[in-house]
Design a protein around this motif. Structure first.
Motif, PDB file in Angstrom:
ATOM      1  N   GLU A   1       0.927  -1.146   0.114  1.00 45.57           N
ATOM      2  CA  GLU A   1       0.060  -0.177  -0.003  1.00 45.57           C
ATOM      3  C   GLU A   1       0.791   1.224   0.029  1.00 45.57           C
ATOM      4  O   GLU A   1       0.540   2.286   0.843  1.00 45.57           O
ATOM      5  CB  GLU A   1      -1.005   0.080   1.082  1.00 45.57           C
ATOM      6  CG  GLU A   1      -2.076  -1.059   1.181  1.00 45.57           C
ATOM      7  CD  GLU A   1      -3.081  -1.041   2.337  1.00 45.57           C
ATOM      8  OE1 GLU A   1      -2.860  -0.065   3.165  1.00 45.57           O
ATOM      9  OE2 GLU A   1      -3.840  -2.208   2.505  1.00 45.57           O
ATOM     10  N   GLY A   2       1.920   1.299  -0.766  1.00 38.32           N
ATOM     11  CA  GLY A   2       2.700   2.364  -1.082  1.00 38.32           C
ATOM     12  C   GLY A   2       3.772   2.659   0.189  1.00 38.32           C
ATOM     13  O   GLY A   2       4.296   3.778   0.254  1.00 38.32           O
ATOM     14  N   TRP A   3       3.907   1.671   1.102  1.00 34.19           N
ATOM     15  CA  TRP A   3       4.863   1.685   2.144  1.00 34.19           C
ATOM     16  C   TRP A   3       5.717   0.843   2.091  1.00 34.19           C
ATOM     17  O   TRP A   3       5.723  -0.543   1.661  1.00 34.19           O
ATOM     18  CB  TRP A   3       4.333   1.535   3.703  1.00 34.19           C
ATOM     19  CG  TRP A   3       3.413   2.796   4.027  1.00 34.19           C
ATOM     20  CD1 TRP A   3       1.977   3.010   3.719  1.00 34.19           C
ATOM     21  CD2 TRP A   3       3.704   3.893   4.578  1.00 34.19           C
ATOM     22  NE1 TRP A   3       1.439   4.198   4.314  1.00 34.19           N
ATOM     23  CE2 TRP A   3       2.782   4.810   4.943  1.00 34.19           C
ATOM     24  CE3 TRP A   3       4.918   4.437   5.012  1.00 34.19           C
ATOM     25  CZ2 TRP A   3       2.796   5.822   5.262  1.00 34.19           C
ATOM     26  CZ3 TRP A   3       5.132   5.551   5.692  1.00 34.19           C
ATOM     27  CH2 TRP A   3       3.930   6.304   5.875  1.00 34.19           C
ATOM     28  N   LEU A   4       7.115   1.149   2.403  1.00 36.15           N
ATOM     29  CA  LEU A   4       8.322   0.258   2.569  1.00 36.15           C
ATOM     30  C   LEU A   4       8.746   0.017   4.054  1.00 36.15           C
ATOM     31  O   LEU A   4       9.222   1.058   4.505  1.00 36.15           O
ATOM     32  CB  LEU A   4       9.479   0.498   1.589  1.00 36.15           C
ATOM     33  CG  LEU A   4      10.738   0.080   1.425  1.00 36.15           C
ATOM     34  CD1 LEU A   4      10.516  -1.367   1.002  1.00 36.15           C
ATOM     35  CD2 LEU A   4      11.589   0.579   0.638  1.00 36.15           C
ATOM     36  N   THR A   5       8.783  -1.009   4.478  1.00 34.55           N
ATOM     37  CA  THR A   5       9.627  -1.246   5.826  1.00 34.55           C
ATOM     38  C   THR A   5      10.703  -2.122   5.697  1.00 34.55           C
ATOM     39  O   THR A   5      10.755  -3.263   5.067  1.00 34.55           O
ATOM     40  CB  THR A   5       8.378  -1.970   6.494  1.00 34.55           C
ATOM     41  OG1 THR A   5       7.367  -1.080   6.991  1.00 34.55           O
ATOM     42  CG2 THR A   5       9.129  -2.143   8.039  1.00 34.55           C
ATOM     43  N   ALA A   6      11.811  -1.700   6.304  1.00 36.58           N
ATOM     44  CA  ALA A   6      13.023  -2.638   6.207  1.00 36.58           C
ATOM     45  C   ALA A   6      13.373  -2.603   7.694  1.00 36.58           C
ATOM     46  O   ALA A   6      13.691  -1.794   8.490  1.00 36.58           O
ATOM     47  CB  ALA A   6      14.174  -1.779   5.547  1.00 36.58           C
ATOM     48  N   ILE A   7      13.811  -4.029   8.192  1.00 39.58           N
ATOM     49  CA  ILE A   7      14.472  -4.119   9.404  1.00 39.58           C
ATOM     50  C   ILE A   7      15.793  -4.878   9.294  1.00 39.58           C
ATOM     51  O   ILE A   7      16.142  -5.829   8.563  1.00 39.58           O
ATOM     52  CB  ILE A   7      13.444  -5.022  10.329  1.00 39.58           C
ATOM     53  CG1 ILE A   7      13.191  -6.436   9.857  1.00 39.58           C
ATOM     54  CG2 ILE A   7      12.226  -4.425  10.246  1.00 39.58           C
ATOM     55  CD1 ILE A   7      12.557  -7.157  10.812  1.00 39.58           C
ATOM     56  N   ALA A   8      16.752  -4.583  10.285  1.00 38.31           N
ATOM     57  CA  ALA A   8      18.087  -4.964   9.926  1.00 38.31           C
ATOM     58  C   ALA A   8      18.855  -5.151  11.233  1.00 38.31           C
ATOM     59  O   ALA A   8      18.533  -4.515  12.186  1.00 38.31           O
ATOM     60  CB  ALA A   8      18.910  -4.058   9.075  1.00 38.31           C
ATOM     61  N   LYS A   9      19.821  -6.022  11.203  1.00 34.58           N
ATOM     62  CA  LYS A   9      20.892  -6.218  12.237  1.00 34.58           C
ATOM     63  C   LYS A   9      22.109  -5.817  11.294  1.00 34.58           C
ATOM     64  O   LYS A   9      22.553  -6.325  10.325  1.00 34.58           O
ATOM     65  CB  LYS A   9      20.909  -7.532  12.655  1.00 34.58           C
ATOM     66  CG  LYS A   9      22.023  -7.366  13.714  1.00 34.58           C
ATOM     67  CD  LYS A   9      21.652  -9.098  14.707  1.00 34.58           C
ATOM     68  CE  LYS A   9      22.905  -9.320  15.703  1.00 34.58           C
ATOM     69  NZ  LYS A   9      22.759 -10.523  16.661  1.00 34.58           N
TER      70      LYS A   9
END
Length: 264
Positions: A180-188
């Motif tokens: 829906e037009g959103w980008l989420t990135a999670i990282a170590k």
């Protein structure tokens, strides 16, 4: 933000340094559509339950292996994560009683959001917050032995973009979702000692470049801070080491995560 024409109101962020417990939050309680990231806590839940013996064969059927739609848990992880078959994960979610019950279970186990403040975006939709994802990352960091196979599957789909797209030569373990037009990135990210980073923003042209530049800044900040001599070995990794190596040398644990990060 100014250079990339991104409004502060469109950014959700959570940062945590495992060396000194420094943290920073920006609109981290905002619920944002997560795309296929929703599968991460689902698999974490099954991994945790498996480690507790919840799916061991019964006395009545000692030869029968636990399966969902004909797949054991190892096969389910591989098919849904490495091969991208989201329908496999949906079957696992249905086994837990559907989306809302699954959300309640994983929030209690990993997300630790205040139940009284849970929104319908979270309970009925696919909305998650940076606070939720940060708590998941901290769980993965504190108990890697439980999520060994899951981390290996995610290592197969690593890509050098978004938070992993910066210029530094270091290990990065990243999972992304877009919806829906959103980008989420999670990282170590390893800058000497690891730090954890969660960022959500509009998935427009240049969003991944922004994430790379943002992580460049965070990495430089953490590296400079460690260069002052204040960084310490995370107690969680020291604890994990006692389980796996039975000594105080943390290099093996770090190399193990680095292997995940490069698909080793």
């Amino acid at each position: 933000l100014e250079e990339h024409n991104i409004s502060k109101e469109d950014l959700s962020l959570s940062f945590y340094d495992t060396a000194d417990n420094e943290s920073y939050r920006l609109a981290a309680d905002r619920m944002i559509p997560a795309g296929k990231l929703w599968m991460l806590p689902l698999h974490m839940y099954f991994c945790e339950q498996e480690s507790l013996g919840a799916y061991e064969p019964t006395n009545a059927l000692p030869e029968e292996e636990f399966r969902i739609n004909g797949l054991n848990l190892k096969e389910s992880r591989y098919q849904s994560v490495a091969l991208g078959k989201e329908e496999v994960a949906m079957s696992m979610r249905d086994y837990l009683g559907g989306n809302q019950n699954y959300k309640i279970l994983v929030n209690e186990a990993f997300g630790h959001l205040d139940q009284a403040l849970l929104t319908q975006d979270f309970l009925s939709g696919n909305g998650f917050s940076a606070d939720f994802w940060m708590n998941c990352l901290r769980e993965l960091t504190d108990h890697p032995e439980i999520y060994d196979d899951l981390s290996r599957n995610y290592s197969m789909i690593q890509s050098k973009d978004a938070l992993a797209g910066f210029s530094h030569s270091c290990a990065v373990f990243q999972v992304c979702g877009e919806e829906e037009g959103w980008l989420t990135a999670i990282a170590k990210v390893w800058a000497g000692s690891p730090y954890l980073l969660v960022v959500s923003l509009p998935a427009e042209a240049g969003a991944k470049d922004f994430l790379a530049e943002l992580n460049e800044l965070v990495y430089s900040y953490v590296f400079q801070k460690e260069g002052t001599g204040h960084a310490t070995l995370p107690s969680s990794e020291a604890h994990d080491l006692s389980i796996h190596t039975e000594n105080t040398d943390h290099r093996q644990q770090k190399l193990r995560w680095m292997g995940f990060a490069v698909g080793g």
